[in-house]
Write an enzyme that holds these catalytic residues in place. Structure first.
Site, PDB file in Angstrom:
ATOM      1  N   ASP A  72       2.370   5.838   3.645  1.00 17.57           N
ATOM      2  CA  ASP A  72       2.131   6.108   2.223  1.00 17.57           C
ATOM      3  C   ASP A  72       3.347   6.779   1.586  1.00 17.57           C
ATOM      4  OD1 ASP A  72       0.704   6.076  -0.085  1.00 17.57           O
ATOM      5  OD2 ASP A  72      -0.629   7.736   0.438  1.00 17.57           O
ATOM      6  N   HIS A 128       8.929  -0.078  -1.419  1.00 15.68           N
ATOM      7  CA  HIS A 128       8.392  -0.973  -0.382  1.00 15.68           C
ATOM      8  C   HIS A 128       9.539  -1.641   0.389  1.00 15.68           C
ATOM      9  CE1 HIS A 128       4.501  -0.199  -1.975  1.00 15.68           C
ATOM     10  NE2 HIS A 128       4.631  -0.932  -3.056  1.00 15.68           N
ATOM     11  N   LEU A 180       6.658  -2.798  23.577  1.00 11.95           N
ATOM     12  CA  LEU A 180       5.733  -2.237  22.585  1.00 11.95           C
ATOM     13  C   LEU A 180       4.997  -3.333  21.804  1.00 11.95           C
ATOM     14  CD1 LEU A 180       5.844   0.762  20.497  1.00 11.95           C
ATOM     15  CD2 LEU A 180       6.191  -1.257  19.107  1.00 11.95           C
TER      16      LEU A 180
HETATM   17  C1  FPP Z   1       1.673   2.822   0.363  1.00 11.80           C
HETATM   18  O1  FPP Z   1       2.612   3.310  -0.549  1.00 11.80           O
HETATM   19  C2  FPP Z   1       2.172   1.606   0.952  1.00 11.80           C
HETATM   20  C3  FPP Z   1       1.616   0.381   0.824  1.00 11.80           C
HETATM   21  C4  FPP Z   1       0.405   0.095   0.063  1.00 11.80           C
HETATM   22  C5  FPP Z   1       2.231  -0.777   1.406  1.00 11.80           C
HETATM   23  C6  FPP Z   1       2.862  -0.529   2.705  1.00 11.80           C
HETATM   24  C7  FPP Z   1       3.647  -1.701   3.061  1.00 11.80           C
HETATM   25  C8  FPP Z   1       4.812  -1.640   3.663  1.00 11.80           C
HETATM   26  C9  FPP Z   1       5.403  -0.353   4.079  1.00 11.80           C
HETATM   27  C10 FPP Z   1       5.577  -2.834   3.997  1.00 11.80           C
HETATM   28  C11 FPP Z   1       4.842  -3.766   4.886  1.00 11.80           C
HETATM   29  C12 FPP Z   1       5.795  -4.554   5.575  1.00 11.80           C
HETATM   30  C13 FPP Z   1       5.531  -5.414   6.542  1.00 11.80           C
HETATM   31  C14 FPP Z   1       6.624  -5.848   7.370  1.00 11.80           C
HETATM   32  C15 FPP Z   1       4.204  -5.960   6.833  1.00 11.80           C
HETATM   33  P1  FPP Z   1       2.189   3.416  -2.052  1.00 11.80           P
HETATM   34  O2  FPP Z   1       2.707   2.244  -2.774  1.00 11.80           O
HETATM   35  O3  FPP Z   1       0.716   3.609  -2.163  1.00 11.80           O
HETATM   36  O4  FPP Z   1       2.964   4.711  -2.473  1.00 11.80           O
HETATM   37  P2  FPP Z   1       2.475   5.802  -3.497  1.00 11.80           P
HETATM   38  O5  FPP Z   1       1.267   6.465  -2.892  1.00 11.80           O
HETATM   39  O6  FPP Z   1       3.642   6.697  -3.584  1.00 11.80           O
HETATM   40  O7  FPP Z   1       2.167   5.092  -4.775  1.00 11.80           O
END
Ligand code: FPP
Length: 262
Positions: A34, A51, A145
């Site tokens: 997050d 992201h 892993l």
């Molecule tokens: C939360 O941050 C993150 C997500 C909803 C998406 C997580 C996805 C990735 C890290 C990339 C995935 C990649 C692959 C390779 C599958 P947020 O956007 O909710 O952040 P915030 O809480 O600051 O708004």
């Protein structure tokens, strides 16, 4: 306020080298990644920049986890609730697995990592699925892993899926209702072959599970940190693993399970 919570790390890396000495390495680490959006906003960038940066963290943390001796790393990449985000962000998030695998699959193969996914694949775009299937296929014999992406995943949906599968077997009289137990339910979840997570890490400062692996986290040690996922470094993973190694896991009993033979 967080000072009240011993499991909450305010972003200060613990210096001690964890684990090898203590002998307590979490076999399965699950992470709620997050804080990508806030990481970007803090820098005056669009949320998607967070992201994009997140993918580099995934790569680094995967290798560090492997280096520490972790066997399974499950990452919450897209939840069943994330569809509520603006379409442009959803579209971007859906392209990330393909981009990630395009950039790093060769390296993952070289490092003996096995890629898996769990979730409802029915809504995943075809291009993304093609990349994911290829990664699963090309890494299936790897013995290092296990990198398990939770993609279009929801804990409630997973339990409903298991209950429906079992209900069908009962209806067909293949099993008796009395034979439904914890093991049977666990066997019908989305990743029955994986052990339950030993350690859950959530970055980004929120203290909740957000519908992640609700069944499997029953006895998991929880670790929350304010560090945003794009800023989460190898040292931060070590801090979490070190904190895990200090915990006593009793599973409702009176002794740490790991200390039974000591
Ligand atoms: C939360 O941050 C993150 C997500 C909803 C998406 C997580 C996805 C990735 C890290 C990339 C995935 C990649 C692959 C390779 C599958 P947020 O956007 O909710 O952040 P915030 O809480 O600051 O708004």
């Amino acid at each position: 306020m967080y000072d009240k919570f011993p499991f909450f790390n305010k972003g200060k890396a613990i210096q001690n080298e964890p684990t090898a000495e203590t002998g307590k390495i979490p076999q399965h680490v699950a992470i709620i990644m997050d804080g990508n959006g806030r990481w970007a906003q803090k820098r005056g960038l669009p949320r998607i920049a967070g992201h994009r940066e997140a993918m580099k963290t995934i790569k680094r943390i995967t290798y560090e986890a492997q280096h520490l001796g972790v066997k399974v790393l499950t990452l919450y990449a897209f939840s069943t609730e994330n569809w509520k985000r603006p379409k442009s962000e959803v579209d971007f998030l859906m392209r990330l697995p393909e981009q990630f695998l395009h950039s790093y699959l060769a390296e993952l193969i070289e490092r003996n990592v096995q890629v898996r996914v769990m979730g409802d694949m029915s809504r995943i775009p075809e291009n993304t699925m093609r990349a994911v299937r290829q990664a699963i296929d090309r890494t299936k014999s790897n013995s290092g892993l296990i990198l398990n992406f939770a993609l279009n995943y929801g804990g409630h949906a997973e339990i409903i899926h298991a209950v429906r599968t079992i209900a069908r077997k009962v209806q067909e009289k293949r099993i008796a209702p009395e034979s439904i137990d914890e093991q049977l339910l666990a066997n019908n979840l989305l990743s029955p072959s994986l052990p339950d997570p030993d350690l859950l890490i959530r970055t980004g400062g929120e203290i909740r599970l957000s519908n992640f692996m609700l069944w499997q986290l029953a006895y998991t040690e929880l670790y929350f940190t304010e560090v945003f996922w794009p800023d989460f470094k190898e040292e931060d993973l070590k801090s979490a693993v070190y904190e895990f190694s200090r915990r006593q896991r009793r599973y409702g009993g009176i002794k740490d399970k790991g200390s039974e033979n000591k």
